[in-house]
Design a protein around this motif. Structure first.
Motif, mmCIF file in Angstrom:
data_model
loop_
_atom_site.group_PDB
_atom_site.id
_atom_site.type_symbol
_atom_site.label_atom_id
_atom_site.label_comp_id
_atom_site.label_asym_id
_atom_site.label_seq_id
_atom_site.Cartn_x
_atom_site.Cartn_y
_atom_site.Cartn_z
ATOM 1 N N GLY A 42 0.778 -1.322 0.118
ATOM 2 C CA GLY A 42 -0.031 -0.057 0.115
ATOM 3 C C GLY A 42 0.824 1.225 0.104
ATOM 4 O O GLY A 42 0.493 2.320 -0.452
ATOM 5 N N GLY A 43 2.108 1.177 0.405
ATOM 6 C CA GLY A 43 2.824 2.373 0.634
ATOM 7 C C GLY A 43 3.291 2.726 -0.879
ATOM 8 O O GLY A 43 3.585 3.752 -1.202
ATOM 9 N N HIS A 44 3.504 1.670 -1.914
ATOM 10 C CA HIS A 44 3.951 1.901 -3.149
ATOM 11 C C HIS A 44 2.562 2.751 -3.886
ATOM 12 O O HIS A 44 2.834 3.551 -4.515
ATOM 13 N N PRO A 58 -2.820 -6.452 -1.990
ATOM 14 C CA PRO A 58 -3.461 -6.490 -0.730
ATOM 15 C C PRO A 58 -2.425 -6.153 0.439
ATOM 16 O O PRO A 58 -2.519 -6.823 1.356
ATOM 17 N N GLY A 59 -1.429 -5.355 0.209
ATOM 18 C CA GLY A 59 -0.332 -5.044 1.180
ATOM 19 C C GLY A 59 -0.773 -4.115 2.049
ATOM 20 O O GLY A 59 0.295 -3.430 2.516
ATOM 21 N N CYS A 60 -1.794 -4.084 2.564
ATOM 22 C CA CYS A 60 -2.393 -3.188 3.693
ATOM 23 C C CYS A 60 -2.770 -3.878 4.745
ATOM 24 O O CYS A 60 -4.135 -4.403 4.665
ATOM 25 N N PRO A 61 -2.239 -4.500 5.798
ATOM 26 C CA PRO A 61 -2.522 -5.281 6.973
ATOM 27 C C PRO A 61 -3.901 -4.923 7.497
ATOM 28 O O PRO A 61 -4.682 -5.810 7.830
ATOM 29 N N GLY A 91 11.736 0.155 -3.642
ATOM 30 C CA GLY A 91 11.701 1.319 -2.538
ATOM 31 C C GLY A 91 10.501 2.096 -2.715
ATOM 32 O O GLY A 91 9.628 1.767 -3.555
ATOM 33 N N PHE A 92 10.348 3.119 -1.871
ATOM 34 C CA PHE A 92 9.107 3.904 -1.683
ATOM 35 C C PHE A 92 9.092 5.387 -2.273
ATOM 36 O O PHE A 92 8.247 6.109 -2.404
ATOM 37 N N GLU A 93 10.418 5.959 -2.851
ATOM 38 C CA GLU A 93 10.446 7.008 -3.487
ATOM 39 C C GLU A 93 10.103 7.185 -4.999
ATOM 40 O O GLU A 93 10.023 5.899 -5.536
#
Length: 381
Positions: free
Chosen positions: A42-44, A67-70, A226-228
């Motif tokens: 979800g961060g991506h 589904p990457g948001c717990p 990564g997330f940037e």
């Protein structure tokens, strides 16, 4: 690169976009349909929409939100169990802020707090353990949730509680694991993907090797990202380069953070404190084998599920909510029937609108509802 602004350099982004455009022309499937890349985390998703990366990329590249948001995948029955614990007179319930707004069958933890339950927001399980130290006459329960990113901190906290003999502390464990989840998505008959952006924070703990089955068995390229903004663009370029060259490998773009073998100390703590459940229920995805962890018998004194009676009921989601389809990437958030109307961040009907990492919250917050999402010509199903 050493500084954050270097990962947001417009000139470098333009170069990467040009490279991506060149790669797309070399991938045959683009003649028939878009290239579907799932960003698991979800961060991506939020980086993609915050910086408009989806608008920069060629139309042949389409993101599918995973589904990457717990918090988003927590089933309503487990929320009801948590509220039942919180409403016990002797309990101080502690949890992270976004978990307080996830609604069960009737209410959420914030509403339970308004009705008199002692619910407190914490920033780590160690904060909850400290509350147990200073409130020896109360039972302090930590609502533990998250992927492998947060499991180590919970495990280390239980080890600390045992060492100090703090017996009025326990966790209500809802931690989940990423690998069985990705496998369940790949086995889904109604979804087809061409590649993955792998989760950076989870991989910091587990490393890159556990993803090898994606490339070797399912023949899908995956790049740990990564997330940037430049992280995401470079990771997309790496996935497309694999597709253009006919390769399927696990590649690591996030090398400054993610080691191949993961974090040995964190993995040892997880292994000591937790064991895999036979199955775990996911909101929108159903039951997935070995996708959650539970407290080992040796730490049963710190397990809220053993310490207190719980309703332990399965509660179905509202029929109007299409979170499950969004979680599997079958539809985009804006294609949900209640998106932005009955379901908003102020009044979330679905879990994906609750958490700051939820795909629906990203769509709503950044106001990106393209015409092709409302009236799609093609889809990966």
């Amino acid at each position: 690169m050493k500084f954050v602004d270097e990962f947001r350099d417009p000139q470098k982004a333009r170069i990467l976009i040009q490279e991506i455009e060149g790669l797309v022309k070399r991938i045959p499937i683009c003649l028939d349909r878009p290239i579907w890349i799932m960003e698991v985390c979800g961060g991506h998703t939020h980086t993609i929409f915050r910086y408009g990366l989806n608008k920069m990329l060629p139309k042949e590249v389409e993101f599918i939100h995973g589904p990457g948001c717990p918090v988003c995948v927590l089933p309503r029955g487990r929320v009801d169990d948590c509220i039942a614990l919180a409403e016990r007179d002797e309990v101080i319930m502690t949890t992270f802020g976004d978990a307080m707004r996830v609604t069960g069958s009737k209410k959420n933890l914030l509403q339970a707090k308004a009705e008199g339950a002692d619910v407190r927001m914490v920033y780590s399980p160690l904060d909850a353990l400290n509350l147990a130290r200073v409130n020896p006459e109360r039972e302090v329960v930590f609502f533990g949730l998250g992927f492998e990113t947060t499991i180590p901190s919970t495990a280390l906290t239980l080890l600390q509680a045992r060492e100090e003999g703090i017996n009025n502390f326990s966790i209500f464990c809802n931690h989940i694991t990423i690998i069985p989840t990705i496998k369940a998505i790949l086995d889904s008959p109604d979804l087809h993907l061409d590649g993955f952006l792998g989760p950076g924070h989870v991989s910091m703990v587990i490393g890159t090797k556990p993803y090898s089955f994606i490339a070797e068995y399912y023949r899908k390229p995956i790049t740990i990202a990564g997330f940037e903004p430049l992280d995401i663009l470079q990771s997309v370029w790496m996935v497309l380069k694999q597709l253009a060259e006919g390769r399927c490998e696990v590649e690591n773009q996030y090398t400054r953070i993610v080691p191949p073998d993961g974090n040995t100390q964190a993995l040892q703590a997880i292994q000591e404190v937790f064991e895999l459940r036979e199955f775990f229920e996911w909101r929108g995805l159903g039951s997935i084998d070995h996708s959650g962890v539970r407290v080992r018998e040796e730490f049963s004194a710190f397990d809220a599920e053993r310490k207190f009676p719980l309703p332990n009921l399965k509660i179905a989601d509202p029929t109007s909510c299409q979170c499950g389809e969004v979680l599997k990437g079958v539809i985009k958030p804006s294609q949900c029937k209640v998106f932005g109307t009955a379901c908003t961040p102020q009044n979330p009907l679905g879990a994906l609108m609750v958490s700051t990492e939820g795909a629906c919250a990203a769509y709503y917050h950044y106001g990106w509802i393209p015409e092709e999402d409302l009236h799609p010509a093609k889809s990966p199903v």
